[in-house]
Write an enzyme that holds these catalytic residues in place. Structure first.
Site, PDB file in Angstrom:
ATOM      1  N   LYS A  48      19.549   8.656   7.683  1.00 46.65           N
ATOM      2  CA  LYS A  48      19.325   8.967   6.261  1.00 46.65           C
ATOM      3  C   LYS A  48      19.036  10.464   6.090  1.00 46.65           C
ATOM      4  CE  LYS A  48      14.494   7.563   6.815  1.00 46.65           C
ATOM      5  NZ  LYS A  48      13.547   6.450   6.667  1.00 46.65           N
ATOM      6  N   TYR A 267       3.540  40.798   0.544  1.00 47.74           N
ATOM      7  CA  TYR A 267       2.883  40.426  -0.713  1.00 47.74           C
ATOM      8  C   TYR A 267       1.374  40.330  -0.553  1.00 47.74           C
ATOM      9  CZ  TYR A 267       7.327  39.245  -2.935  1.00 47.74           C
ATOM     10  OH  TYR A 267       8.570  39.304  -3.481  1.00 47.74           O
TER      11      TYR A 267
HETATM   12  C1  LIG Z   1      13.006   6.134   7.938  1.00 51.04           C
HETATM   13  C2  LIG Z   1      12.925   4.739   8.398  1.00 51.04           C
HETATM   14  C3  LIG Z   1      13.058   4.412   9.756  1.00 51.04           C
HETATM   15  C4  LIG Z   1      13.077   5.469  10.834  1.00 51.04           C
HETATM   16  O1  LIG Z   1      11.767   5.936  11.025  1.00 51.04           O
HETATM   17  P1  LIG Z   1      11.375   7.037  12.111  1.00 51.04           P
HETATM   18  O2  LIG Z   1       9.910   7.113  12.022  1.00 51.04           O
HETATM   19  O3  LIG Z   1      12.057   8.287  11.687  1.00 51.04           O
HETATM   20  O4  LIG Z   1      11.874   6.548  13.421  1.00 51.04           O
HETATM   21  C5  LIG Z   1      13.117   3.078  10.116  1.00 51.04           C
HETATM   22  N1  LIG Z   1      13.011   2.114   9.168  1.00 51.04           N
HETATM   23  C6  LIG Z   1      12.856   2.374   7.869  1.00 51.04           C
HETATM   24  C7  LIG Z   1      12.730   1.263   6.898  1.00 51.04           C
HETATM   25  C8  LIG Z   1      12.788   3.702   7.439  1.00 51.04           C
HETATM   26  O5  LIG Z   1      12.606   3.972   6.138  1.00 51.04           O
END
Ligand SMILES: *Cc1c(COP(=O)(O)O)cnc(C)c1O
Length: 372
Positions: A48, A267
């Site tokens: 994702k 800054y």
């Molecule tokens: C993002 C996510 C993962 C992966 O999690 P990590 O901590 O990055 O390994 C797995 N399951 C769900 C439902 C997620 O939202």
């Protein structure tokens, strides 16, 4: 497979201010290491947010070569574009489920909707009926995180006809505290998950993310869903990172200058020279995802070059007095993220987590993919 010229390399090396190098070989190595920790469970990959900012197409293609056949994205649009990259075959789950109206697009792309509510499940079933096509579905149950998934009362009342025309591929849930192995919430969620899934038609089960894999075999079920650990973020905070580093971020020197003692830099003059020093200004700033509050260091030739003053939008001033006078020239690259200063180190310095650093890394970099 993706061809080199299709890679979204961003601006050319000459035009860009900074270079992000992504080691696909290390991502594959991390995938193998996670898979080896699982006895019978399958290892999927969570890609994702454009593969946590590193390029979902490149990451997923590399993992496909490694034998990964199951991928998770958050959004329908991410799934549709991943399907174009991977072609038919691999299973692609949409974690947020399908928003009302997007069912046909998702079904056409052969995506598997994660039904987080009975409403999402009913809409997906209606799409299957309308299209006269069996559709794959996963059900997410809320085992205690209270974020996404069907509540226990929804599961109690679910009617078996809810799955007509659907193939239930997976029952899943997500751990809230997997990165704290001693937290009793993990065991409570595991028990809640096991009780809830028994009320649903039989299907493979999935509970763990990256950190959850390290909680041991009782948590693994049939499918693990690592994301962050694939990309080198430490899944066992507080302990040595078992994963390989994946990203290297280097920025170009724009100019160097000699500063007298007692000069304000940047800054707000938050930094003043105590003695004469040599400074270099580099082409990276908070607009590139470098946290403004992370006053860190860059590295060149094994020497540490501390930041001098505040991080600007597009530039940072370094104290390069540790180097010989002409050692650093305009265009030279200094390292900001790598083995000496990791994504997790940077997260620690800025009060966040490696996930946020990775997904925030900007789009102005020239990108290089190593390995395949
Ligand atoms: C993002 C996510 C993962 C992966 O999690 P990590 O901590 O990055 O390994 C797995 N399951 C769900 C439902 C997620 O939202």
């Amino acid at each position: 497979m993706i061809r080199m010229r299709d890679l979204p390399q961003g601006p050319t090396l000459e035009q860009a201010g900074a270079v992000l190098t992504i080691d696909l070989g290390a991502i594959r190595g991390n995938y193998r290491a996670l898979r080896d920790r699982l006895d019978c469970a399958t290892c999927s990959a969570v890609v994702k947010a454009d593969g946590y900012g590193l390029g979902a197409a490149e990451v997923a293609s590399a993992l496909r070569t490694e034998g990964c056949k199951v991928f998770f994205v958050a959004h329908a649009a991410e799934g549709i574009s991943l399907r174009q990259t991977l072609g038919g075959g691999p299973e692609i789950y949409v974690l947020n489920g399908v928003h009302p109206g997007a069912e046909d697009d998702c079904a056409t792309a052969g995506l598997t909707a994660v039904a987080n509510s009975t409403a999402q499940l009913a809409a997906w079933r209606a799409a299957a009926q309308r299209r006269a096509q069996r559709l794959s579905v996963a059900v997410q149950v809320d085992s205690g995180m209270s974020r996404l998934g069907m509540a226990p009362v929804e599961i109690e009342n679910i009617d078996r006809t809810a799955f007509e025309g659907l193939d239930l591929k997976l029952v899943m849930s997500h751990l809230a505290c997997a990165d704290e192995p001693a937290n009793p919430a993990n065991e409570m969620q595991r028990e809640a998950f096991d009780a809830l899934r028994r009320k649903l038609p039989p299907a493979p089960a999935s509970l763990v993310n990256s950190s959850g894999i390290f909680l041991g075999g009782a948590f693994h079920h049939d499918l693990a869903r690592p994301g962050a650990a694939l990309y080198g973020v430490n899944p066992t905070p507080g302990e040595r990172n078992p994963m390989l580093q994946v990203v290297r971020l280097e920025a170009k020197v724009i100019q160097t200058r000699d500063l007298a003692a007692g000069i304000g830099v940047g800054y707000g003059y938050s930094f003043r020279t105590e003695m004469p020093l040599r400074a270099a200004t580099i082409a990276l700033g908070y607009a590139d995802g470098w946290p403004r509050r992370a006053s860190a260091a860059a590295w060149y030739g094994g020497k540490k070059l501390p930041f001098a003053g505040r991080v600007s939008m597009d530039s940072i001033v370094l104290d390069v007095s540790a180097l010989a006078p002409d050692e650093l020239q305009p265009g030279d690259l200094v390292e900001l993220i790598g083995s000496r200063q990791t994504v997790d180190d940077l997260a620690m310095l800025s009060g966040t987590i490696g996930y946020e650093i990775l997904t925030g890394l900007g789009r102005r970099f020239h990108r290089r993919y190593e390995g395949s």
